[in-house]
Design a protein around this motif. Sequence first.
Motif, PDB file in Angstrom:
ATOM      1  N   MET A 170       7.478  17.843   6.443  1.00  0.00           N
ATOM      2  CA  MET A 170       6.861  17.513   5.162  1.00  0.00           C
ATOM      3  C   MET A 170       5.344  17.563   5.317  1.00  0.00           C
ATOM      4  N   SER A 171       4.683  18.287   4.448  1.00  0.00           N
ATOM      5  CA  SER A 171       3.223  18.405   4.529  1.00  0.00           C
ATOM      6  C   SER A 171       2.572  17.151   3.946  1.00  0.00           C
ATOM      7  N   PRO A 172       1.287  16.913   4.281  1.00  0.00           N
ATOM      8  CA  PRO A 172       0.593  15.755   3.704  1.00  0.00           C
ATOM      9  C   PRO A 172       0.602  15.781   2.183  1.00  0.00           C
ATOM     10  N   ARG A 173       0.547  16.970   1.562  1.00  0.00           N
ATOM     11  CA  ARG A 173       0.566  17.060   0.098  1.00  0.00           C
ATOM     12  C   ARG A 173       1.900  16.541  -0.436  1.00  0.00           C
ATOM     13  N   ASP A 174       3.003  16.826   0.290  1.00  0.00           N
ATOM     14  CA  ASP A 174       4.321  16.363  -0.145  1.00  0.00           C
ATOM     15  C   ASP A 174       4.458  14.850  -0.047  1.00  0.00           C
ATOM     16  N   GLN A 175       3.638  14.221   0.786  1.00  0.00           N
ATOM     17  CA  GLN A 175       3.704  12.771   0.943  1.00  0.00           C
ATOM     18  C   GLN A 175       3.139  12.043  -0.267  1.00  0.00           C
ATOM     19  N   ARG A 176       2.431  12.772  -1.121  1.00  0.00           N
ATOM     20  CA  ARG A 176       1.890  12.191  -2.350  1.00  0.00           C
ATOM     21  C   ARG A 176       1.016  10.977  -2.067  1.00  0.00           C
ATOM     22  N   ASN A 177      -0.130  11.254  -1.516  1.00  0.00           N
ATOM     23  CA  ASN A 177      -1.096  10.217  -1.175  1.00  0.00           C
ATOM     24  C   ASN A 177      -2.113  10.029  -2.289  1.00  0.00           C
ATOM     25  N   ALA A 178      -2.726   8.851  -2.296  1.00  0.00           N
ATOM     26  CA  ALA A 178      -3.829   8.548  -3.208  1.00  0.00           C
ATOM     27  C   ALA A 178      -4.898   7.811  -2.422  1.00  0.00           C
ATOM     28  N   VAL A 179      -6.148   7.942  -2.865  1.00  0.00           N
ATOM     29  CA  VAL A 179      -7.254   7.208  -2.276  1.00  0.00           C
ATOM     30  C   VAL A 179      -7.954   6.440  -3.388  1.00  0.00           C
ATOM     31  N   VAL A 180      -8.169   5.152  -3.152  1.00  0.00           N
ATOM     32  CA  VAL A 180      -8.882   4.285  -4.093  1.00  0.00           C
ATOM     33  C   VAL A 180     -10.217   3.923  -3.445  1.00  0.00           C
ATOM     34  N   ILE A 181     -11.317   4.305  -4.098  1.00  0.00           N
ATOM     35  CA  ILE A 181     -12.659   4.013  -3.590  1.00  0.00           C
ATOM     36  C   ILE A 181     -13.313   3.044  -4.566  1.00  0.00           C
ATOM     37  N   GLU A 182     -13.385   1.794  -4.168  1.00  0.00           N
ATOM     38  CA  GLU A 182     -13.823   0.707  -5.058  1.00  0.00           C
ATOM     39  C   GLU A 182     -14.337  -0.433  -4.200  1.00  0.00           C
ATOM     40  N   ASP A 183     -15.542  -0.940  -4.504  1.00  0.00           N
ATOM     41  CA  ASP A 183     -16.104  -2.010  -3.677  1.00  0.00           C
ATOM     42  C   ASP A 183     -15.590  -3.403  -4.044  1.00  0.00           C
ATOM     43  N   ASP A 184     -15.051  -3.594  -5.221  1.00  0.00           N
ATOM     44  CA  ASP A 184     -14.512  -4.891  -5.627  1.00  0.00           C
ATOM     45  C   ASP A 184     -13.054  -4.995  -5.165  1.00  0.00           C
ATOM     46  N   ALA A 185     -12.787  -5.945  -4.276  1.00  0.00           N
ATOM     47  CA  ALA A 185     -11.454  -6.063  -3.679  1.00  0.00           C
ATOM     48  C   ALA A 185     -10.352  -6.295  -4.714  1.00  0.00           C
ATOM     49  N   GLY A 186     -10.617  -7.083  -5.725  1.00  0.00           N
ATOM     50  CA  GLY A 186      -9.607  -7.358  -6.744  1.00  0.00           C
ATOM     51  C   GLY A 186      -9.238  -6.116  -7.544  1.00  0.00           C
ATOM     52  N   ILE A 187     -10.242  -5.386  -7.970  1.00  0.00           N
ATOM     53  CA  ILE A 187      -9.990  -4.157  -8.731  1.00  0.00           C
ATOM     54  C   ILE A 187      -9.348  -3.110  -7.830  1.00  0.00           C
ATOM     55  N   ARG A 188      -9.810  -3.034  -6.585  1.00  0.00           N
ATOM     56  CA  ARG A 188      -9.223  -2.101  -5.621  1.00  0.00           C
ATOM     57  C   ARG A 188      -7.727  -2.377  -5.468  1.00  0.00           C
ATOM     58  N   GLY A 189      -7.365  -3.641  -5.368  1.00  0.00           N
ATOM     59  CA  GLY A 189      -5.954  -4.019  -5.255  1.00  0.00           C
ATOM     60  C   GLY A 189      -5.154  -3.683  -6.501  1.00  0.00           C
ATOM     61  N   LEU A 190      -5.738  -3.893  -7.677  1.00  0.00           N
ATOM     62  CA  LEU A 190      -5.057  -3.581  -8.932  1.00  0.00           C
ATOM     63  C   LEU A 190      -4.803  -2.082  -9.048  1.00  0.00           C
ATOM     64  N   ILE A 191      -5.815  -1.289  -8.778  1.00  0.00           N
ATOM     65  CA  ILE A 191      -5.647   0.165  -8.847  1.00  0.00           C
ATOM     66  C   ILE A 191      -4.612   0.630  -7.828  1.00  0.00           C
ATOM     67  N   ALA A 192      -4.686   0.094  -6.625  1.00  0.00           N
ATOM     68  CA  ALA A 192      -3.709   0.459  -5.586  1.00  0.00           C
ATOM     69  C   ALA A 192      -2.295   0.127  -6.038  1.00  0.00           C
ATOM     70  N   ALA A 193      -2.108  -1.022  -6.668  1.00  0.00           N
ATOM     71  CA  ALA A 193      -0.775  -1.418  -7.146  1.00  0.00           C
ATOM     72  C   ALA A 193      -0.255  -0.441  -8.206  1.00  0.00           C
ATOM     73  N   VAL A 194      -1.115  -0.015  -9.111  1.00  0.00           N
ATOM     74  CA  VAL A 194      -0.714   0.949 -10.142  1.00  0.00           C
ATOM     75  C   VAL A 194      -0.270   2.256  -9.481  1.00  0.00           C
TER      76      VAL A 194
END
Length: 127
Positions: A1-25
């Motif tokens: 399985m290629s990395p593209r097939d793994q369906r990754n996302a990157v969240v770049i956010e300095d506020d930990a709370g918002i970073r966690g919310l976006i990651a959860a979504v």
Amino acid sequence: MSPRDQRNAVVIEDDAGIRGLIAAVLERAGLRVVTAANGRDGVAAVRGSNPVVITVDMRMPGIDGIETIKRIRAISDALIVVVSAVTAAHQEDESLAAGADLYMTKPFRPRDLQKCVDERLEALRDA
């Protein structure tokens, strides 16, 4: 399985709370999420994970969101969604010109982000 097939996302956010919310979504969308608290670490995370979706904040320590987007766009064709408290129209225009695909203002509705991500993932499945 290629990395593209793994369906990754990157969240770049300095506020930990918002970073966690976006990651959860994004995790609910079935993505494996890597997070970063600043632009430099975010660019490195993109290099290391080959994401299909990236979220970027505009105001972060180190390099700002515009420069982060430019550096990411040079190495990735992933969907880039800006999630920012900056509401100035020129900031949105600059972000889109730098390579972002969508600009959402904070506070944002998680379901709007979810819809955007779902549409991107559907397009990838159809490709």
